[in-house]
Design an enzyme around this catalytic site. Structure first.
Site, PDB file in Angstrom:
ATOM      1  N   LEU A   1       0.833  -1.194   0.000  1.00 43.51           N
ATOM      2  CA  LEU A   1       0.000   0.000   0.000  1.00 43.51           C
ATOM      3  C   LEU A   1       0.872   1.249   0.000  1.00 43.51           C
ATOM      4  CD1 LEU A   1      -2.808   1.238   0.075  1.00 43.51           C
ATOM      5  CD2 LEU A   1      -2.752   1.046   2.578  1.00 43.51           C
ATOM      6  N   TYR A   2       1.986   1.191   0.718  1.00 42.87           N
ATOM      7  CA  TYR A   2       2.919   2.314   0.718  1.00 42.87           C
ATOM      8  C   TYR A   2       3.362   2.640  -0.704  1.00 42.87           C
ATOM      9  CZ  TYR A   2       7.384   4.765   1.338  1.00 42.87           C
ATOM     10  OH  TYR A   2       8.416   5.666   1.258  1.00 42.87           O
ATOM     11  N   ALA A   3       3.780   1.628  -1.453  1.00 43.07           N
ATOM     12  CA  ALA A   3       4.218   1.854  -2.836  1.00 43.07           C
ATOM     13  C   ALA A   3       3.084   2.398  -3.687  1.00 43.07           C
ATOM     14  CB  ALA A   3       4.759   0.548  -3.424  1.00 43.07           C
TER      15      ALA A   3
END
Length: 333
Positions: free
Chosen positions: A151-153
């Protein structure tokens, strides 16, 4: 310059702000002081920055558009360096809302308010994580990044898209910097170097993910700061393919990495050598969202600025360990 630095109490933001201040620039710092990791460490970073008369700090969340508007409107800012973000790959499994709120909503609010400014340059932090499962190595900025593993990416790739459309519509020059595994003094307690050093000194075992088979392009913080400052005068020009610019916007993406992938166990051995202690290791499977390998092609950065990161892992780890021992000797006393 009068520079707005978001995430000014964060790891990279603190170092960038301090370097700008030492060079005589004015810095407006914004940080939400979120409790993702030790807030006391963030406050001590800000305390050092407050020693400079040209530094002003605002403790607000970028998601709070009204508060953000009160800070930036009429401030005559010439450059924005947007480093605030919800970081970390694995935390997304527990608190996905923080990534959407901070990385997407917060960035969107900042960009929306920036439309009314006559900015010389808008620089934002992205990440090597956007390359996902790409197998063409080293990673180059023109690589397709359509398959984020975390999700960060995904949210950082979204901020790149938001920034590109902002650049196209407003004509504001924008550079997105994809950082590769930044480490160094005043580093984040959730990152491997901090966790490993802390555990080894306390006699605890370290968790080594991917069964120790992963590789990372470790990039020392001083090299990252130098890269950021050298990029500031490198203004993107729409359609300038020779310098990596978008065909429709004054926008470019630039890798910031050492260009030397290091096996994870070599990283552990470097820490052991510096500490003079042997780590007890728990080998763990690859975690969801982790990448097997990162490796930056830093040719564009060098072409634009004449600089590329060069600090060796041995030197960088030694500097961190010296800082860690000094910091905790003073603050744990």
């Amino acid at each position: 310059m009068r520079v707005l630095v978001t995430g000014s109490a964060g790891f990279i933001g603190f170092h960038v702000a301090r370097r700008l201040l030492t060079e005589g620039h004015e810095v407006i710092g914004i940080d939400g002081m979120t409790p993702y990791y030790d807030v006391a460490l963030k406050r001590r970073r800000h305390a050092l920055l407050r020693a400079y008369p040209r530094f002003v700090a605002h403790e607000i969340m970028l998601e709070d558009r009204a508060a953000l508007a009160r800070v930036v409107e009429g401030a005559r800012i010439s450059v924005i360096i947007h480093l605030a973000a919800q970081a970390g790959v694995r935390y997304g499994a527990h608190r996905p809302d923080t990534y959407i709120d901070s990385n997407v909503v917060g960035t969107s609010n900042l960009i929306d308010l920036a439309r009314g400014m006559a900015l010389d340059h808008f620089v934002l932090a992205s990440t090597s994580s956007v390359y996902g499962p790409a197998t063409d190595l080293p990673f180059i900025e023109t690589e397709r990044c359509d398959y984020p593993l975390s999700l960060y990416a995904a949210t950082k790739k979204a901020t790149e898209g938001l920034a590109h459309s902002f650049s196209h519509l407003s004509g504001t020059p924008v550079t997105a910097l994809r950082f590769f595994t930044v480490y160094g003094t005043w580093g984040r307690p959730d990152m491997a170097l901090f966790l490993f050093v802390d555990a080894i000194l306390r006699g605890h075992a370290i968790d080594v993910y991917g069964n120790g088979q992963m590789e990372r392009d470790f990039t020392y913080i001083d090299d990252v700061v130098e890269s950021v400052l050298r990029v500031l005068p490198c203004i993107p020009v729409r359609g300038d393919k020779a310098t990596g610019c978008s065909p429709v916007a004054p926008y470019r993406v630039v890798n910031v990495g050492n260009g030397q992938p290091v096996p994870l166990m070599d990283f552990v051995h470097a820490i052991e050598t510096c500490l003079g202690r042997t780590a007890r290791t728990n080998f763990m499977p690859m975690q969801p969202g982790d990448m097997q390998r990162t490796w930056a092609d830093a040719s564009l950065l060098e072409h634009l600025t004449g600089f590329r990161p060069k600090t060796s892992l041995r030197v960088g780890v030694a500097r961190f360990v010296a800082w860690y021992r000094d910091y905790y000797a003073r603050h744990d006393a």
